[in-house]
Structure formats: structure tokens, C-alpha cells
Design an enzyme around this catalytic site. Sequence first.
Site, PDB file in Angstrom:
ATOM      1  N   GLY A  31      10.496   2.949  12.628  1.00 40.31           N
ATOM      2  CA  GLY A  31       9.459   2.968  13.647  1.00 40.31           C
ATOM      3  C   GLY A  31       8.271   3.805  13.227  1.00 40.31           C
ATOM      4  N   ASN A  32       7.330   3.954  14.143  1.00 35.83           N
ATOM      5  CA  ASN A  32       6.128   4.736  13.859  1.00 35.83           C
ATOM      6  C   ASN A  32       6.405   6.234  13.866  1.00 35.83           C
ATOM      7  OD1 ASN A  32       4.020   2.601  13.739  1.00 35.83           O
ATOM      8  ND2 ASN A  32       4.738   2.199  15.807  1.00 35.83           N
ATOM      9  N   ALA A  37       9.156  -7.228  14.310  1.00 37.26           N
ATOM     10  CA  ALA A  37      10.557  -7.423  13.952  1.00 37.26           C
ATOM     11  C   ALA A  37      11.484  -6.721  14.919  1.00 37.26           C
ATOM     12  CB  ALA A  37      10.794  -6.913  12.528  1.00 37.26           C
ATOM     13  N   ASP A  38      11.084  -5.533  15.385  1.00 39.97           N
ATOM     14  CA  ASP A  38      11.946  -4.780  16.307  1.00 39.97           C
ATOM     15  C   ASP A  38      12.122  -5.518  17.620  1.00 39.97           C
ATOM     16  OD1 ASP A  38       9.192  -4.354  16.773  1.00 39.97           O
ATOM     17  OD2 ASP A  38       9.563  -2.458  17.785  1.00 39.97           O
TER      18      ASP A  38
END
Length: 255
Positions: A8-9, A107-108
Site C-alpha cells: 500500500g501507500n 489491484a487491491d
Amino acid sequence: MVIVFDIGNTNIKMGVFRGDDLIDTLRMASTNKTGDEYWLLIKELLSLKDISLRDIEGAVISSVNPNLNYTFEHMIEVYFGFKPMIVGAGLKTGLNIKYDNPKEIGADRVVNCLAAYKLYGAPSIVIDCGTATTFNVIGCGGELLGGAISFGLKSAAESLSAAAARLPKVELTPPTKAIGRTTITNMQSGIIYGYSGMIESMVKRLKKEAGIEDAKVIATGGISDIVNKCVDVIDVVDRTLTLRGLNLIFKLNKK
């Protein structure tokens, strides 16, 4: 065993599966480490959990952070000795994606919807409370109809403090009352209850528009537990949803 990575970010979440069983989960910061540095960290974490590297037969990566994609792909190839699956074009997802351009969807989000559909059924709405907040609508036949993207709770709170010089950073804890009597409780009320109102409003609107008033609402992400305490529209909180979806992706595409 299979090792899965949700990049993730803000954080990288890692899970190890034996069949359908999630053996353990680990979390790392999404920083600019080298592949060698991540390997040393992962190796140490797995060792602490008594997980043997020799038992891991495959890996899957879902990423919304392009800066780390090559780092993890290369690290897995070098140190684990096999190529990881990358969630994206070319992999089976088990979903009928109704996006105008299916390649645009993160994608998540695809992985979350697959897990929600397989584990909790359809119709359903999946809310991921992360750096951004995503809403994903799954139709009665398992179609990913689309959804919405909004601000994340943490990012909104940080932006408020950064933009207003006299407003401090606050702990994301729901106050006992909506009417605050200090600057801190005023901010907590506005941030948390305001965000919760957005969640309730969006769920109501999405159900009505899709004609799925009976949809089950599944929440995941780092602050989903906080949000669940402040709303009455969430049916299930599953913070391992993305990891479980990645394991399902592996099983769908394993040769």
C-alpha cells in the site's frame, strides 16, 4: 505454504498461508528500502514466527505503490527462487469486472472483492478504509459493478492540521459526544463523525442505485474497527480480507 504481499501507500501487509489457513500476518512501512533490506527484515520476522523459508512454494503481490513493485519482484526472485504472481492483466480473478476499462481498477480492490464474494457472498459492498477510502459494489451474480473513491480518515485529519496553523494533530478516537467543548474534541467529532456520516451516506446511495438494498457490507483496512463503532451500516469487519483474496488469486492461477 504461500506468502502474499499487499503493498500500500503507507504500509506493506504480509501474510503466510498453509492451504486456506492464514498462519500469520506481518506489517512493514512502505519506505524506500532496497530489496536486500526488505529481505533481511522479512527473513528475521519469519524466523521469529518459526516459519521456514524452505516451506514457501509461491508468492503473490498486489500493489498500489509502483515505486516498490520492482523491489519486491526482484527480491522474491533472488531470495525465494521463484517468480511471484503479480495481480493485474493476465491473471484470473474469478470476477466479471464491469469497469469501462478494467485495467484502471486498483489491484487491491479486485482482490478485496474476490475475497468478499467467496467468503461472504453477493450482493455486497466492500469498503476499504486506508490512505484512501474505496467503495466497491458486487452484484448478485458476482459482478464487480464499480464503486467510488474518497478521502481516507488519517489523510483527512493530517491535511486539516497541516492547512490550519492553530489546529493540532489529534488522536483518532471517537469523542463521547458530537458537541465538543475543547479544540481536541471538536476536531475528533468533526473528523470521525463527519467521516462516518460519509460512509453511511455512500452505502445508502450505492445500495439504492444498484438495487441491492439487502447487500452485505464488509469493511477492511487499518481504521475499519474505529469506523464500525460509529456507524450502523457495516455487517462484517475483516482486516485480513486483502490477504485472503491474494491467497485465492494464487489458488486460481496455480499451474
